[in-house]
Design an enzyme around this catalytic site. Structure first.
Site, PDB file in Angstrom:
ATOM      1  N   ASP A  96       1.147  -1.153   0.098  1.00 41.73           N
ATOM      2  CA  ASP A  96      -0.097  -0.140  -0.016  1.00 41.73           C
ATOM      3  C   ASP A  96       0.407   0.935  -0.147  1.00 41.73           C
ATOM      4  O   ASP A  96       1.727   0.814   1.006  1.00 41.73           O
ATOM      5  CB  ASP A  96      -1.036   0.769   1.245  1.00 41.73           C
ATOM      6  CG  ASP A  96      -1.729  -1.576   0.784  1.00 41.73           C
ATOM      7  OD1 ASP A  96      -1.966  -1.604   0.303  1.00 41.73           O
ATOM      8  OD2 ASP A  96      -2.866  -0.960   1.992  1.00 41.73           O
ATOM      9  N   HIS A 248       3.251  -2.366   3.034  1.00 40.04           N
ATOM     10  CA  HIS A 248       3.795  -1.410   2.327  1.00 40.04           C
ATOM     11  C   HIS A 248       5.756  -0.741   1.684  1.00 40.04           C
ATOM     12  O   HIS A 248       6.455  -1.123   2.567  1.00 40.04           O
ATOM     13  CB  HIS A 248       3.751   0.140   3.567  1.00 40.04           C
ATOM     14  CG  HIS A 248       2.243  -0.402   5.232  1.00 40.04           C
ATOM     15  ND1 HIS A 248       1.937  -1.428   5.260  1.00 40.04           N
ATOM     16  CD2 HIS A 248       1.350   0.862   4.556  1.00 40.04           C
ATOM     17  CE1 HIS A 248       0.533  -1.024   6.105  1.00 40.04           C
ATOM     18  NE2 HIS A 248       0.065  -0.431   4.827  1.00 40.04           N
TER      19      HIS A 248
END
Length: 729
Positions: A96, A248
């Site tokens: 992300d 991430h």
């Protein structure tokens, strides 16, 4: 009697349209473009329209049970909520918040090394800034999903804002990689079991827009940076369960994520797991569709605009660093060298050489100076040094010559000529002068009784060829005049002290300067090659080996422009003329010997401090405005106040040296905000004129004749008159 045109005829007659001159239009467009680039950067960097609020958890009684207990892939496109799970021994790695220029390439390297694929949920802001990384993701077989443009909590947003976030995210993806995607992950999302009454309606609406919502069922919590082994433990599914794993590749230091990823993939592959994209794991059609035509062009235009804003901002930041260094260096040099200059010339035993007592010829070129010429000449009659006054009437049409002749003063002569410009008038005056020392002044300037005597004393040194006097603003009661008063005292006179010590004085002011006749003859006299004949002749003096010095007590009082338009016209001519003079004498840089000192020291300093620094100075105020709007506000204000404090110190010292009252410094902060912008636009306009090969004509400034004799009353009458001379020919 001639008949008047009918009303219809008058209406039908074409009206002359006033067009903004290109030299004014281009600077305006540059300013607008810079502001647009900064606004775009603020938008892309989540500084405009960003919403970082996060809703607290709510009840989930309106969320279907099959969603809460289902898998992490939620499809509401048909209006009915269904969910899917990843098959056993299948892992879908998801990343992300990227792409990030530091960590995303490292993540991609690890994936390629281990022959693994993943899904990257990108934000539009990051994709717009780093489109090459998005292209690499697609080229290496990874899947792309949307993660909104500015990363807001969608449960707090309207449907219009949600549509805007999706559209902008797709626009960035289309521009970066030429594709669209049907995968979406809401910011701040977690497990399907955590869906509540606020997030579920958003998921339904997202489905109605054609998107599949992808959450997670295995969270590595790598954003907490718990350690490499802990990240691996949290990301490892139980038994042989398939999983969508959340990691991430942006948003902070992801070194632990990268280190854990390499070990994690190897360990899970040893257990028989495969790392596929989401659609490959689900045996579904690809989430990507190609974008072509106008949609592709719009995306590319968007990415190019963002790239331009990034590069522009980078250049502006470098420019700010340069101007910061120049400002500090200039003020530091000014303070240090001004102190040295003042101590040297104010010593009780300081002498330039033997006292200069020989008579002096004072030249007063005049073009339509009827309002000022009488007080100018009378101020010279009060001189305590023997002089002759030659008024060169340059084709005036207002009776300037007649006014001087009717005064009937001794040692005052009038020389008339057809209008040929100031340089020609001065050369005519030199030809008619009886004495070897020549003082030049403007027709709207008044001298103090001691001005001529103080101005010629440096000629006691045989090496001195020219002397700059101390020009002071007489009409300083209004705001514009007060700003110019600060500029004259601080900028011009501190500068001249600095340049005097460095022996590279760039300009003898036209209002008060003195020359040896022999020096003028050697350099060919005053030239009309540039619009700054005073700067031109000074540079020529340096190149001929003469010293040019500053006489602080040779004060002359002149009338400064009183309107913005007049000031614009004057400074436009000055800045353009200075550029012409620098270009004309550019070969001084490669000259050797004593005459080359100006080229080695003076010309670079003049170019830096009089051309480059003023052009970049508004960056201080641009970034002040940017910092006030987008932050960090406190640091921005402190930095700006720091620069202002340096200027206040320099200005206060300059006023103290000139024995001027400090009250005018009250307007210094406002001067730095407004006056600097005007000087910037003027200088930019001059650059454009120079680069486009334009020819600037002499600008006619209108004066009031309000500057009277020192210590006396202003001249009577306020009728305005033209000041500057016509162009030659």
């Amino acid at each position: 009697m001639a008949s008047r045109p009918s009303r219809r005829a008058r209406k039908s007659a074409p009206r002359a349209r006033r067009r903004l001159p290109m030299r004014q239009l281009l600077p305006s467009l540059v300013l607008v473009a810079l502001m647009a680039m900064l606004m775009l950067r603020g938008y892309v960097h989540n500084e405009i329209l960003a919403d970082h609020r996060v809703q607290p958890p709510a009840s989930a009684d309106q969320v279907p049970k099959e969603i809460l207990e289902g898998g992490p892939v939620i499809d509401t496109r048909s209006g009915q909520g269904t969910s899917l799970k990843v098959p056993d021994r299948e892992l879908v790695l998801t990343f992300d918040d990227g792409p990030d220029p530091t960590w995303t390439p490292k993540v991609l390297d690890v994936l390629r090394k281990n022959d693994a694929h993943a899904v990257f949920f990108i934000t539009g802001s990051m994709a717009s800034r780093y489109p090459d990384l998005v292209r690499r993701m697609v080229a290496e077989g990874h899947e792309i999903g949307l993660h909104t443009f500015n990363h807001p909590d969608l449960s707090l947003q309207s449907k219009k804002r949600i549509d805007w976030e999706l559209t902008q995210n797709q626009l960035a993806l289309a521009g970066a990689a030429g594709i669209r995607t049907s995968l979406f992950r809401p910011p701040y999302s977690s497990f399907a079991a955590d869906m509540d009454n606020r997030t579920w309606p958003v998921t339904e609406y997202i489905g109605s827009r054609g998107y599949i919502t992808v959450v997670t069922n295995t969270d590595s919590q790598d954003w907490q940076r718990p350690g490499v082994e802990e990240i691996i433990r949290r990301a490892t599914p139980k038994g042989d369960d398939g999983a969508i794993v959340l990691m991430h590749d942006s948003g902070g230091d992801r070194s632990q994520t990268v280190a854990a990823l390499d070990r994690y993939i190897g360990r899970l592959q040893d257990r028989g797991y495969e790392f596929h994209t989401l659609t490959a794991a689900l045996k579904a059609p690809s989430a990507h569709t190609a974008v072509a035509g106008m949609d592709r062009l719009k995306g590319q235009a968007w990415v190019y605009a963002v790239q331009a804003s990034e590069h522009t901002t980078g250049v502006l930041v470098v420019g700010l660093a340069v101007i910061g260094a120049l400002v500090i260096a200039r003020f530091g040099l000014m303070l240090l060298l001004s102190v040295l200059h003042a101590r040297r010339v104010r010593r009780p035993n300081f002498r330039w050489g033997p006292p200069v007592t020989e008579p002096v010829s004072v030249l007063v070129p005049a073009y339509n100076e009827a309002k000022c010429i009488e007080q100018t000449v009378r101020s010279l009659m009060e001189s305590d040094h023997p002089i002759e006054v030659i008024v060169i009437d340059d084709g005036s049409s207002d009776g300037t010559a007649r006014i001087v002749e009717n005064m009937g003063l001794p040692n005052v002569r009038v020389v008339r000529q057809l209008n040929a410009g100031k340089p020609a008038a001065l050369n005519r005056g030199v030809a008619n002068a009886r004495h070897n020392l020549i003082v030049m002044m403007d027709g709207d300037t008044v001298f103090e009784p001691s001005t001529v005597r103080e101005l010629v004393q440096p000629f006691g040194d045989a090496r001195v060829g020219a002397v700059a006097g101390n020009a002071k603003v007489g009409n300083r009661d209004r705001l514009i005049g007060s700003w110019q008063h600060i500029e004259y005292v601080m900028g011009f006179n501190l500068d001249r002290r600095m340049y005097d010590v460095l022996r590279c004085m760039p300009t003898i002011p036209g209002a008060v300067g003195a020359f040896r006749r022999s020096a003028l003859k050697r350099v060919g006299g005053m030239s009309d090659d540039t619009l700054a004949e005073d700067t031109d002749i000074t540079m020529a003096m340096h190149r001929d080996g003469w010293r040019v010095v500053y006489a602080e007590n040779a004060r002359a009082w002149t009338e400064a422009p009183e309107t913005v338009q007049q000031l614009w016209s004057q400074r436009y001519r000055w800045s353009y003329g200075t550029m012409q003079a620098i270009w004309k004498h550019r070969r001084a840089v490669i000259e050797r010997g004593p005459s080359g000192r100006f080229g080695r020291v003076g010309l670079p300093l003049v170019s830096l401090f009089m051309v480059l620094a003023p052009l970049l100075a508004p960056l201080i105020d641009i970034f002040l405005l940017y910092g006030l709007v987008f932050g960090p506000t406190e640091k921005t204000i402190l930095a700006w106040l720091g620069v202002l404090a340096i200027q206040v110190v320099c200005a206060a010292y300059a006023f103290r040296l000139d024995k001027e009252p400090m009250t005018h410094l009250i307007s210094l902060p406002l001067q730095q905000i407004l006056y600097r912008q005007l000087m910037y636009v003027v200088l930019l306009q001059s650059w454009i004129t120079a680069l486009t090969g334009g020819r600037l004509r002499w600008q006619k400034l209108r004066r009031t004749g309000a500057v009277g004799l020192p210590g006396g009353a202003p001249a009577a009458g306020t009728q305005q008159r033209p000041q500057e001379r016509k162009p030659v020919g």
